[in-house]
Design an enzyme around this catalytic site. Structure first.
Site, PDB file in Angstrom:
ATOM      1  N   ASP A  62       0.880  -1.176   0.000  1.00 57.18           N
ATOM      2  CA  ASP A  62       0.000   0.000   0.000  1.00 57.18           C
ATOM      3  C   ASP A  62       0.916   1.225   0.000  1.00 57.18           C
ATOM      4  OD1 ASP A  62      -1.621   2.152   0.576  1.00 57.18           O
ATOM      5  OD2 ASP A  62      -2.684   1.161   2.214  1.00 57.18           O
ATOM      6  N   VAL A  63       0.845   2.030  -1.050  1.00 61.16           N
ATOM      7  CA  VAL A  63       1.779   3.167  -1.170  1.00 61.16           C
ATOM      8  C   VAL A  63       1.622   4.187  -0.034  1.00 61.16           C
ATOM      9  CG1 VAL A  63       1.992   2.990  -3.687  1.00 61.16           C
ATOM     10  CG2 VAL A  63       0.267   4.528  -2.705  1.00 61.16           C
ATOM     11  N   ASN A  89       2.714   6.191  -9.891  1.00 66.80           N
ATOM     12  CA  ASN A  89       1.533   6.130 -10.746  1.00 66.80           C
ATOM     13  C   ASN A  89       0.279   5.657 -10.022  1.00 66.80           C
ATOM     14  OD1 ASN A  89       0.151   5.570 -13.559  1.00 66.80           O
ATOM     15  ND2 ASN A  89       0.111   3.615 -12.451  1.00 66.80           N
ATOM     16  N   SER A 143      -2.916  14.361 -13.478  1.00 71.45           N
ATOM     17  CA  SER A 143      -4.153  14.275 -14.269  1.00 71.45           C
ATOM     18  C   SER A 143      -4.509  15.656 -14.802  1.00 71.45           C
ATOM     19  CB  SER A 143      -5.302  13.791 -13.374  1.00 71.45           C
ATOM     20  OG  SER A 143      -6.545  13.872 -14.060  1.00 71.45           O
ATOM     21  N   TYR A 156     -10.215  14.478  -5.557  1.00 68.45           N
ATOM     22  CA  TYR A 156      -9.302  13.921  -6.563  1.00 68.45           C
ATOM     23  C   TYR A 156      -8.567  15.048  -7.292  1.00 68.45           C
ATOM     24  CZ  TYR A 156      -7.757  11.243 -10.675  1.00 68.45           C
ATOM     25  OH  TYR A 156      -7.019  10.660 -11.679  1.00 68.45           O
ATOM     26  N   LYS A 160      -4.494  15.892  -7.252  1.00 65.68           N
ATOM     27  CA  LYS A 160      -3.640  15.880  -8.435  1.00 65.68           C
ATOM     28  C   LYS A 160      -2.950  17.227  -8.635  1.00 65.68           C
ATOM     29  CE  LYS A 160      -4.277  11.588  -9.752  1.00 65.68           C
ATOM     30  NZ  LYS A 160      -3.156  10.627  -9.741  1.00 65.68           N
TER      31      LYS A 160
END
Ligand code: NAD
Length: 254
Positions: A62-63, A89, A143, A156, A160
């Site tokens: 899990d990053v 990523n 993104s 989100y 980003k």
């Protein structure tokens, strides 16, 4: 000689979509791979798609878990003798957040932990390996949602935008060591993440709407993002750092 001969790349989110396409692309160009994802089945599938003779190892991590990231980075150094390419990523969107604003604190925290802190942690724990390689390079997957208000919800989009700025500050931090740091900003790409959008559009007979925000009037393929990541990670981009490059068919150009 292939662009990534004698180089190791660590790719997070390598069990699906853009991460998988990047793994295949870099392996085709000679890289050894450390493949990181939460999804073990996805990682095994990616590993099975690599060209014969490619050296690869999978890491179920899990990053957003600092201890797990640190352990992974140490194992990668022991196994491969360090990395020269890091692709941050892995990313997520909150279920049900398409086109909506989120106000749920837990949702915001989760999205930030994965999309921003995950990139920060892998950058932190591979820093010395990247510096030591002499040709180090980081490519973060941001993104178009980080450039302007996006379809994936405000948490989100904000995450980003943070990742784009982290890319620029990392480029400052690493510059004197010759390590370059860039971001790609994909537009709409058909992957696991966007499956609900594609399923809905196809079901409703609105497929032509999928690419309507792009000047090229189509959505993108993960291989098109992977090709750009490979370019930015390679010595072809040797004088490029601190940039966020849209791979979006012109979505953000007007
Ligand atoms: P995807 O869902 O196919 O792949 C994302 C992968 O990340 C999955 O395999 C998932 O298991 C993994 N992942 C998620 N959370 C993780 C965690 N905490 N630790 C480790 N792995 C984790 O989606 P994708 O479209 O290939 O996404 C890749 C990146 O591209 C993401 O950062 C996403 O935000 C970004 N992106 C995608 C699009 C698009 O249209 N698909 C557009 C812009 C940006």
């Amino acid at each position: 000689e292939p662009r990534f001969a004698n180089m190791t790349a660590l790719i997070t989110g390598a069990g699906s979509g853009i991460g998988r396409a990047t793994a295949i692309r870099l392996a085709d160009e000679g890289a050894a791979l450390a493949l990181v994802d939460l999804n073990e089945t996805g990682l095994e599938e990616t590993a099975s798609m690599l060209p014969e003779g490619c050296r690869a190892r999978i890491y179920v991590v899990d990053v957003a878990d600092e201890k797990a990231v640190e352990t992974c980075a140490v194992d990668v150094e022991n196994t491969f003798g360090g990395i020269s390419v890091l692709c941050n990523n892995a990313g997520m969107i909150c279920e049900g957040s398409w086109g909506r604003s989120q106000e749920d604190f837990a949702d915001w925290r989760k999205v930030y932990e994965v999309n921003v802190l995950g990139a920060m942690l892998f950058t932190k724990y591979t820093r010395e390996q990247l510096k030591a390689s002499g040709v180090g390079s980081i490519v973060n997957t941001a993104s178009v949602a980080g450039i302007r208000a996006g379809a994936g919800g405000n948490a989100y989009s904000a995450s980003k935008a943070a990742l784009i700025n982290f890319t620029k500050t990392s480029a400052c931090d690493f510059g004197e060591h010759g390590v370059r740091v860039n971001a790609v900003c994909p537009g709409l790409i058909e992957t696991g993440m966007t499956k609900p959008v594609f399923d809905y559009a196809r079901h409703a007979g609105k497929e032509e709407k999928l690419g309507s925000r792009a000047e090229l009037r189509r959505h993108g393929d993960p291989t098109e993002v992977a090709a750009t990541i490979a370019f930015l990670a390679s010595k072809d981009a040797s004088f490029i750092t601190g940039q966020a490059l849209a791979v979006d068919g012109g979505n953000t150009s007007s």
